[in-house]
Design a protein around this motif. Structure first.
Motif, PDB file in Angstrom:
ATOM      1  N   ASN A 168      68.200  74.761 -38.486  1.00  0.00           N
ATOM      2  CA  ASN A 168      68.575  74.430 -37.115  1.00  0.00           C
ATOM      3  C   ASN A 168      70.013  74.825 -36.789  1.00  0.00           C
ATOM      4  O   ASN A 168      70.405  74.820 -35.621  1.00  0.00           O
ATOM      5  CB  ASN A 168      68.373  72.927 -36.874  1.00  0.00           C
ATOM      6  N   GLU A 169      70.802  75.116 -37.826  1.00  0.00           N
ATOM      7  CA  GLU A 169      72.178  75.587 -37.645  1.00  0.00           C
ATOM      8  C   GLU A 169      72.386  76.789 -38.565  1.00  0.00           C
ATOM      9  O   GLU A 169      71.763  76.885 -39.618  1.00  0.00           O
ATOM     10  CB  GLU A 169      73.185  74.487 -38.014  1.00  0.00           C
ATOM     11  N   PRO A 170      73.251  77.726 -38.152  1.00  0.00           N
ATOM     12  CA  PRO A 170      73.553  78.861 -39.042  1.00  0.00           C
ATOM     13  C   PRO A 170      74.110  78.346 -40.370  1.00  0.00           C
ATOM     14  O   PRO A 170      74.976  77.474 -40.389  1.00  0.00           O
ATOM     15  CB  PRO A 170      74.612  79.654 -38.269  1.00  0.00           C
ATOM     16  N   VAL A 171      73.598  78.872 -41.456  1.00  0.00           N
ATOM     17  CA  VAL A 171      74.030  78.379 -42.761  1.00  0.00           C
ATOM     18  C   VAL A 171      73.952  79.512 -43.777  1.00  0.00           C
ATOM     19  O   VAL A 171      73.018  80.315 -43.771  1.00  0.00           O
ATOM     20  CB  VAL A 171      73.161  77.179 -43.215  1.00  0.00           C
ATOM     21  N   LEU A 214      68.510  69.561 -41.551  1.00  0.00           N
ATOM     22  CA  LEU A 214      68.839  70.958 -41.333  1.00  0.00           C
ATOM     23  C   LEU A 214      67.591  71.814 -41.122  1.00  0.00           C
ATOM     24  O   LEU A 214      67.599  72.744 -40.306  1.00  0.00           O
ATOM     25  CB  LEU A 214      69.620  71.501 -42.545  1.00  0.00           C
TER      26      LEU A 214
END
Length: 220
Positions: A168-171, A214
């Motif tokens: 759900n977030e850039p990682v 995440l």
């Protein structure tokens, strides 16, 4: 490699077994001492005294203290691999979902460290990092390989997860894989500093919650 020469009247299998037990006893004593007070403060003399062997008996197994350091680290790595295989392979046995496999593994790891009666004894890899000037290049490289081994293990797991669960977030997946190590190592330090063995398990469960959020699939 230590070798036992065959001689008439000598049971070499028994001698070898005794030698292996002595070597393991030396490693157990040395590991406890190193975790308690560091490698530099651990002397060969105290290990010999505790193991109730002669100095020549010690040097039969380890030519110097640096060889002892390598043997301790290799033993530690092997034990870690066995534990992590058992924990995270169990998740694969229970479900085909890669995210659930990872979450199950993290929960089982938390339960495992929570069950340790006196808390986690510590990590040789961290001790070696703090005192790396005491070791030769081979030991330092071996320690680095151990850390990268954890990264490779968890990066492989995460590669399977992202196929079905885009984050759900850039990682950066390498950084996320390293997070397992940093949480475990940091949890050990915090547990010892504050005298709260439960903290390590709590930190692993917080990591589990973070991973779950995440990769949670968003409604709609």
């Amino acid at each position: 490699m230590n070798q036992i020469i065959d001689r008439p009247g000598v049971n070499t299998d028994a001698a070898k077994g005794k030698g292996e037990r002595t070597r393991e006893r030396i490693l157990e004593i040395a590991e406890q001492a190193v975790l308690q007070k560091g490698f530099g403060a651990t002397s060969i003399e105290e290990i010999i005294c505790e193991a109730e062997i002669t100095k020549s008996g010690f040097f039969y197994h380890f030519k110097d203290k640096n060889e002892l350091a390598r043997a301790l680290l290799l033993r530690h790595i092997d034990q870690d691999e066995i534990i992590l295989d058992q924990v995270f392979n169990r998740g694969q046995e229970l479900t085909d979902d890669p995210l659930q496999q990872f979450l199950i593994g993290l929960k089982m790891l938390a339960e495992l460290v929570e069950d340790l009666p006196n808390g986690h004894p510590g990590c040789l890899i961290a001790v070696y990092c703090y005192q790396e000037r005491l070791f030769d290049q081979e030991v330092r490289q071996l320690n680095q390989q151990a850390v990268l081994g954890w990264r490779d293990r968890f990066r492989t797991i995460l590669d399977r997860v992202v196929v079905q669960y885009p984050p759900n977030e850039p990682v950066d997946l390498d950084e996320l894989a390293d997070m397992v190590s940093t949480v475990v190592e940091g949890g050990i330090v915090m547990s010892k500093a504050l005298g709260r063995p439960q903290m390590l398990a709590n930190q692993i469960m917080l990591l589990r919650s973070f991973v779950k959020l995440l990769f949670a699939k968003q409604a709609g």
